[in-house]
Design a protein around this motif. Structure first.
Motif, short mmCIF file in Angstrom:
data_model
loop_
_atom_site.label_atom_id
_atom_site.label_comp_id
_atom_site.label_asym_id
_atom_site.label_seq_id
_atom_site.Cartn_x
_atom_site.Cartn_y
_atom_site.Cartn_z
N UNK A 37 1.33 -0.47 -0.03
CA UNK A 37 -0.42 -0.47 -0.40
C UNK A 37 0.78 1.15 0.21
N UNK A 38 0.40 2.25 -1.07
CA UNK A 38 1.45 3.26 -1.36
C UNK A 38 0.27 4.79 -1.67
N UNK A 39 0.29 5.62 -1.26
CA UNK A 39 -1.01 6.48 -1.57
C UNK A 39 -0.07 7.36 -2.61
N UNK A 40 1.34 7.52 -2.97
CA UNK A 40 2.04 8.09 -3.95
C UNK A 40 2.03 7.81 -5.51
N UNK A 41 2.49 6.50 -5.44
CA UNK A 41 2.14 5.89 -7.17
C UNK A 41 2.75 7.54 -7.89
N UNK A 42 4.24 7.06 -7.11
CA UNK A 42 5.83 8.03 -7.94
C UNK A 42 5.65 7.15 -9.49
N UNK A 43 6.19 8.17 -10.11
CA UNK A 43 6.66 7.87 -11.52
C UNK A 43 7.86 7.18 -11.55
N UNK A 81 8.40 -0.01 0.67
CA UNK A 81 7.34 -0.52 0.77
C UNK A 81 7.49 -0.45 -0.83
N UNK A 82 5.74 0.04 -1.30
CA UNK A 82 4.86 0.67 0.02
C UNK A 82 5.31 1.42 0.37
#
Length: 175
Positions: A37-43, A81-82
């Motif tokens: 789970x991670x809210x950032x979704x880095x490219x 992570x995540x």
């Protein structure tokens, strides 16, 4: 059995996976836990499979503890992570037990130190770790010439010194 060890048996962590002997997630041979789970979704994220909040698997903290203790080569543990800090409560408990037994504890986070330090739900974990690699991965700032980070905006922070001095103190000895 002490209360914290008992709590390890009853606490779960949602993970994407583990690397039992890593040399790229901090100094020495480390046991690395990749949280789910991670809210950032880095490219350009190195672990895109760990981004969805759903997925992964639930594992009791005692399983990690036992695996770490059984390997005499492991000197430290890294949370990656995540986004580890979205499971700060469980990781704080594990970190507390491991630090008490002499392991170094590192964590990566897409959040900055300043955000983590000000937020009570994150603070419990922050207070248990030795080193924080903070900030989101920024693909345009990617570098292969820096230690233990993916992009140059990320910092390697000495957390105990930062908390004591009430300002960010970078860990020494890293490029």
């Amino acid at each position: 059995m002490d209360q914290d060890l008992k709590a390890l048996e009853n606490t779960t962590l949602k993970i994407a996976g583990v690397v039992t002997e890593s040399i790229v997630d901090g100094p020495g041979i480390r046991y690395t836990i990749f949280t789910q789970g991670c809210p950032f979704h880095c490219k350009g994220c190195h672990n895109p499979q760990s981004q969805p909040l759903k997925g992964g698997m639930d594992v009791k903290l005692k399983i990690f503890y036992d695996e770490i203790k059984q390997n005499p080569l492991v000197t430290g543990v890294t949370f990656s992570g995540g986004e580890p800090f979205i499971q700060a409560g469980a990781l704080s408990l594990l970190a507390k037990v491991l630090k008490r037994e002499g392991y170094s504890v590192w964590s990566y986070s897409g959040y900055t130190y300043d955000k983590l330090e000000r937020d009570d739900k994150f603070r419990s974990l922050l207070e248990q770790i030795d080193v924080l690699v903070d900030g989101p991965y920024v693909q345009s700032k990617h570098s292969m010439d820096i230690d233990f980070r993916g992009s140059t905006n990320q910092r390697i922070i000495d957390v105990p010194k930062s908390l004591a001095q009430d300002k960010v103190v970078l860990a020494e000895g890293f490029v």
